[in-house]
Structure formats: C-alpha cells, structure tokens
Write a protein that holds these residues in place. Structure first.
Motif, mmCIF file in Angstrom:
data_model
loop_
_atom_site.group_PDB
_atom_site.id
_atom_site.type_symbol
_atom_site.label_atom_id
_atom_site.label_comp_id
_atom_site.label_asym_id
_atom_site.label_seq_id
_atom_site.Cartn_x
_atom_site.Cartn_y
_atom_site.Cartn_z
ATOM 1 N N ASN A 119 0.423 -31.164 -15.841
ATOM 2 C CA ASN A 119 1.143 -31.928 -14.815
ATOM 3 C C ASN A 119 2.102 -32.960 -15.412
ATOM 4 O O ASN A 119 3.265 -33.014 -15.060
ATOM 5 C CB ASN A 119 0.197 -32.636 -13.844
ATOM 6 C CG ASN A 119 -0.718 -31.641 -13.148
ATOM 7 O OD1 ASN A 119 -0.268 -30.574 -12.753
ATOM 8 N ND2 ASN A 119 -1.986 -31.968 -13.034
ATOM 9 N N TYR A 120 1.608 -33.760 -16.338
ATOM 10 C CA TYR A 120 2.431 -34.854 -16.846
ATOM 11 C C TYR A 120 3.466 -34.400 -17.879
ATOM 12 O O TYR A 120 4.625 -34.805 -17.837
ATOM 13 C CB TYR A 120 1.549 -35.950 -17.442
ATOM 14 C CG TYR A 120 0.847 -36.760 -16.390
ATOM 15 C CD1 TYR A 120 1.461 -37.872 -15.833
ATOM 16 C CD2 TYR A 120 -0.424 -36.412 -15.936
ATOM 17 C CE1 TYR A 120 0.834 -38.626 -14.855
ATOM 18 C CE2 TYR A 120 -1.066 -37.163 -14.956
ATOM 19 C CZ TYR A 120 -0.431 -38.272 -14.419
ATOM 20 O OH TYR A 120 -1.060 -39.009 -13.459
ATOM 21 N N ARG A 157 -3.883 -43.620 -21.598
ATOM 22 C CA ARG A 157 -5.266 -43.145 -21.433
ATOM 23 C C ARG A 157 -5.698 -42.191 -22.557
ATOM 24 O O ARG A 157 -6.872 -41.839 -22.672
ATOM 25 C CB ARG A 157 -5.429 -42.443 -20.080
ATOM 26 C CG ARG A 157 -5.443 -43.406 -18.885
ATOM 27 C CD ARG A 157 -5.916 -42.716 -17.607
ATOM 28 N NE ARG A 157 -5.016 -41.650 -17.174
ATOM 29 C CZ ARG A 157 -4.042 -41.791 -16.275
ATOM 30 N NH1 ARG A 157 -3.821 -42.965 -15.705
ATOM 31 N NH2 ARG A 157 -3.290 -40.758 -15.943
ATOM 32 N N ASP A 186 1.269 -44.739 -18.079
ATOM 33 C CA ASP A 186 -0.176 -44.926 -17.900
ATOM 34 C C ASP A 186 -0.940 -43.741 -18.489
ATOM 35 O O ASP A 186 -1.984 -43.921 -19.137
ATOM 36 C CB ASP A 186 -0.534 -45.058 -16.413
ATOM 37 C CG ASP A 186 -0.041 -46.358 -15.803
ATOM 38 O OD1 ASP A 186 0.322 -47.275 -16.573
ATOM 39 O OD2 ASP A 186 0.002 -46.454 -14.562
ATOM 40 N N ALA A 187 -0.416 -42.538 -18.273
ATOM 41 C CA ALA A 187 -1.099 -41.340 -18.774
ATOM 42 C C ALA A 187 -1.175 -41.358 -20.303
ATOM 43 O O ALA A 187 -2.205 -41.002 -20.887
ATOM 44 C CB ALA A 187 -0.380 -40.085 -18.288
ATOM 45 N N GLY A 229 3.812 -43.945 -14.125
ATOM 46 C CA GLY A 229 2.697 -42.998 -14.095
ATOM 47 C C GLY A 229 2.528 -42.285 -15.426
ATOM 48 O O GLY A 229 1.400 -42.126 -15.921
ATOM 49 N N HIS A 230 3.626 -41.879 -16.033
ATOM 50 C CA HIS A 230 3.542 -41.184 -17.318
ATOM 51 C C HIS A 230 3.192 -42.142 -18.454
ATOM 52 O O HIS A 230 2.525 -41.763 -19.409
ATOM 53 C CB HIS A 230 4.849 -40.445 -17.605
ATOM 54 C CG HIS A 230 5.040 -39.246 -16.717
ATOM 55 N ND1 HIS A 230 5.466 -39.360 -15.412
ATOM 56 C CD2 HIS A 230 4.818 -37.920 -16.933
ATOM 57 C CE1 HIS A 230 5.520 -38.153 -14.869
ATOM 58 N NE2 HIS A 230 5.133 -37.265 -15.755
ATOM 59 N N MET A 284 -0.592 -32.235 -22.087
ATOM 60 C CA MET A 284 -1.250 -32.778 -20.895
ATOM 61 C C MET A 284 -0.707 -32.083 -19.641
ATOM 62 O O MET A 284 0.497 -32.126 -19.374
ATOM 63 C CB MET A 284 -0.974 -34.288 -20.826
ATOM 64 C CG MET A 284 -1.968 -35.054 -19.968
ATOM 65 S SD MET A 284 -1.465 -36.799 -19.828
ATOM 66 C CE MET A 284 -1.636 -37.375 -21.522
#
Lengths: 327, 327
Positions: free
Chosen positions: A222-223, A161, A157-158, A154-155, A220
C-alpha cells in the motif's frame, strides 16, 4: 466580527489561528484543548484557552467552531457532535468515508439548526472544486490529479514505524513525463507507478542495518510497494536542517475535446505549490468559516461541501466590489 | 431535458450548439437569427431556425436562452430585453461596464421572474473565479492575470483597419520571465510592456509599403504602442494555412504568504490552453445554462455572476455522485 473557536491545537489549529489574523472581519475568541489549558501557549493575546469539556458553554459566544482534529478517529465523532451546537468547519480527508460523514453531520446540523462544512482544504477542497469545474465544462474529457512535490505525513509515519528507523520524512513526487503526457492531450491511462515516485530521508537507530531497512520500506504494501521508491540515509542534524518544513502541492488537470467532431483540445491546469501544507489548508478553512457564518445568518442549515457553496460567500468583499474588481 | 435556445449564430452560437450536444440532459430546440432563417444552416437536425422577431413566441418552449451576440452593442440591449422573458446566459466581457450591465439585467430578470447569468466564459468567467478564490484564501497576497498565447480578435481587427493591410492575425504572448518572477514569490509590479508581447502576421495589399504598415501597427495607441510588437509579412495562403484557428488561454496566478510572521509562501496557478477560444467559452456557458435552469426551478430570480453560483449547479451529477466521485 465573526467569532471563531478552534478545537484542537496542532499544526492545523495553529494554522487557523494565523489565517484568522489575516482576515480583518474575524477573530479567534477561544482555543479548546484536551490538554490542561494551563499548559497551552497560543499566539492570540485576546483569546482564551479552554478545556474541550467547556465548549458547550461557548454556544452563544462563538459563530463558527473550526475542528482541527484528525480524520481517522477525531472528526468522525467530533464533527457531528459539535455541528449540533455550533456552525462548524472541518477538513475531513478520508475520501472513501465522505458520504457517511456527510450524512452524520447533515443530520446533526439540521437538528441543531446549524451549518456544517466538511472536507475543506486543498484535497479534498480546492482540488475537488477544480475536478468538478473541469468535468462540468468539458464533459468529453478526463481529469487527473497529481500530488507533490510534498511531504506525506502518512508515509512519513509509516517509515518511522520500521524497526531500526529513528526518524524519517517522505516526499511524494509527480512524474514529469506523466504530467506532460496529459498536457499534450493524449488522454493516457496510468498505473500507480507511472504517476508518482516516493523519496525517503531516513535517520537510522544506532546499529541498524541500512539494507534491511531499505528493503522493508521499499516492499511495504500500500505505502511503497507499488511505487519507485528511493531511500536516502542521513544524519539527524541533516533531517532537522533540510526536512523540517511541511511543503506540499500538486496538480489537477482537466483535458477534453470540443467541436461537432471533437476537433479541438483544451487543457485546464490547476497547480498548488505550498510552503506549508497545514497553513494553506487553514487559510482555505478560514475562508469557508466566513461562508458558514453567512449561510447560517441566512437561515440555511445542514451539511455542505465546497460544491454547495457559492464562491462569493468566501470573500470579505461585497458583491459590488467583487464584480467591479475581480470579475 | 433542458431546452436551450441560441440567439445569434456566429462562432459562439455554433460553439454553444456543439457544447449542448456533449451534455446529455440538454437539447437545442431553436436558433434565432437576424438573417433570413432560410439562409442559415445549423448542425442540429432536430432544432428549428427562427427569425429573432419570433423569440417571444418561444417563451414557454425554452428553458434557457443563450445570448451569443457581441459585448459592444448587442448584449447591453439584448440581455436585459430577453431576461424579462427567459432565463438567459451571456458572455458580456466589457469588464468596465459589468456593474451597469448587472444592474440592468437584474432589474429585468426580477421583473420577469427569471434568472440571468452574465459574463460567463473564461475571462470574465473561470479566470474571475480563480482570482476570487485566490484572494479569499490568501488575503495577504496578490493575483496576476496573463493572457495567451492566443489570438486577440480586437487586435486582429485593428491590424486589418491599417491602410495597405489585406488581412492579419495578432497573437498575445505572456512574457515567460514575468510568469517566473510571480511564481518565485517576488510579488513583482509590472508595466504593460513587461507582461505581454504582441506578434502580428500580416498579408499586404498589392503595392503596399511594408515599412509604413509595420510602423503604423507598432505605434498604434492602446493596441500596440505600449508593447514590444513583432510584425511578420506572410502570404495569404500562409495565413490561411497556419493562422485560421482561434486558440487562446492564459494564466491566473495567486501568490501570498501565511504564518504568524508571513514566513511561508504559497502559489496558486490556474492555466488554460485552448485550441478554440469560442468553443471553450461555449462549453462554460452550457454548464452555466444548467445552473440557470436549476436556480430558476428553485424560484430564484435576478442577475447572477459566476461568483453567486454554487459549483454543484453546473454539474449533471447529483450531490451524492459529486461527493463520492470528485470530492
């Protein structure tokens, strides 16, 4: 032989295929894909590749269907749908939505007279079990979970982006001094920042501004904003050479006190150090597929989690063998 | 409230009494002793102290009887005897005799319509569970058990039987380099000497010959001859001051490979670090007493081990709570 179907053939599906081969009482009979089956190469010679729309026709030819889709959009729909037709196992890992997912799968599986085991893997999964055993054994205690060192998809992927980023990988790293504080029996309370750090390896697009990218990652919400984050800029070759594996792992610690006056401290520590996150998850899933098969044979139905399943169901060994060899 | 009876009031019985107090859904209602009940002081104000010969009269007043005798001579007789009258839990730990003990308890418990859970604690017990889970998850792997650092009662007793020894304590210590070899994925094979060392603290009788005592300890077959053993001579005061606790613990390591060609290594490590061996064992027993009560309520009968018991039975929490909080 327990006949296994695999629905979805990404890292997890391929991992299940490998795991099943290590279990002499199981075989993969079919892999179901949303792609054109002609375009999919699998490893198991004896298994068929089918389109997902054919799955229904395999109802009597598959003992356990393993659902290898993602937790965000695939499994919330797929697991109830297939639990009405097959015994199923999934690795649904959106912790906050587990109660809702459980209810949906339970209704479908009971309706179909099947067993559906959800949220299998290591967290949720083996880590959950260890949290639960530790809490049951040491009621005057606390449990702590640390993740890593390992790749967070997930991180990663972040990061990818972020504008100006061509590719990237993120590692979650537990803070050693926090682990030590728990082990020492201090029962510490931690902020998010105190438990884990985050390390990013980033390949920039040509002409991108490294300072701007670094700031955007570090801030960023949350992340990354709540963590001490390090960003390294590397070449595409270096990323491929040194960061193409998917290791992970972590720690569940149970710390508690016993005695009439709480005079004795105890530490339970469960650690995983995994070269391949999806392959280990798949190996846990394969063991729980055996459980699904056996529980269904006994006439059990409905949704189950790792908490509901007696350990012996996971093993290919008989009760006599387990007692003689492993107790 | 689950009504608990305790049969035998040594370190383990007292530990069970303390553990039950930490569990709000349980209470100790009676302690049974072979001594004169008038001579026994227990901690729980509300519980009765009874002679063991009265136990039969408590059949309808106790939900689970916890048997706290020794594995050598007490439990092989007591567990089948009481399993015919009560749901029971014991900590039978003579690994080689577990199959026979299981068969005896199973027959008695089925006859009486009761549940008997045997060999509960940490080894056998939590360590057995971790060996089993690791083997089920990683079929192409090996498991390793290391004990310590901790006091071995059997080896301490052996020291005290040596002529010229007034008192003594023995610590079993895992060899750190052996642990590291397992963690690194080398799948090593070990001799007895390579896995553990033994450290003895000995108080001599007046006039005893230290060299003769040291040689007799170090050469004692089964107990010390196969190990690197260190003997320290200390005063009675020092033994009391520094060696009167009963710490223990150890490690279960599961090491295995996954992937189509076994290309990825995984390490599962479960560690216990216990200030009090009997109190931790008792805490595990209390959780399994809850399981015995619930399984009996469901109409199950016969002998069970930790392998046969779904984890959720151990927890005071409901299934909903477990899924929401710990999964």
């Amino acid at each position: 032989m327990i006949k296994i179907g695999i629905l979805g053939y990404g890292n997890l599906g391929r991992g299940v295929e490998c795991a099943v081969r290590q279990n002499p009482d199981m075989e993969v009979v079919a892999v179901f894909t949303r792609r054109d089956p002609k375009d999919l190469q699998i490893l198991t010679q004896s298994a068929q590749v089918c389109h997902v729309s054919d799955a229904e026709n395999w109802k009597d030819k598959i003992d356990v269907m393993i659902l290898c889709g993602g937790s965000a959009t695939d499994l919330p729909v797929q697991t109830p749908e297939y639990a009405a037709m097959f015994n199923v196992v999934d690795s649904f890992d959106t912790h906050a939505r587990i109660p809702e997912h459980f209810a949906n799968v339970d209704a479908a599986a009971k309706c179909g007279g099947k067993v559906g085991i959800i949220s299998v893997g290591w967290d949720p999964g083996m880590f959950s079990l260890n949290r639960m055993y530790a809490n049951a054994i040491l009621p005057e205690g606390k449990d702590y979970t640390f993740w890593g060192k390992g790749v967070s998809q997930g991180h990663s992927d972040a990061i990818r982006r972020v504008e100006g980023v061509k590719d990237g990988k993120q590692y979650t790293i537990p803070v050693e001094s926090a682990l030590e504080a728990v082990r020492s029996g201090k029962d510490p309370e931690f902020t998010t920042r105190e438990k884990h750090t985050r390390e990013c390896f980033v390949v920039l697009e040509e002409g991108a501004d490294p300072q701007a990218v670094e700031q955007e990652i570090k801030n960023m919400p949350n992340y990354f904003a709540d963590y001490d984050t390090t960003v390294h800029f590397i070449s595409e070759e270096e990323l491929k050479e040194n960061h193409s594996e998917i290791p992970h792992g972590g720690f569940v610690l149970g710390s508690g006190r016993t005695g009439w006056e709480g005079e004795h401290h105890h530490l339970i520590e469960y650690r995983l150090k995994l070269d391949s996150n999806p392959e280990f998850t798949s190996s846990v899933i394969a063991a729980y597929a055996r459980a699904a098969y056996r529980m269904a044979k006994e006439g059990q139905t409905g949704c189950k989690t790792v908490f509901d399943i007696a350990p012996a169901y996971l093993s290919a060994k008989t009760g006599e063998e387990l007692r003689a060899e492993l107790l």
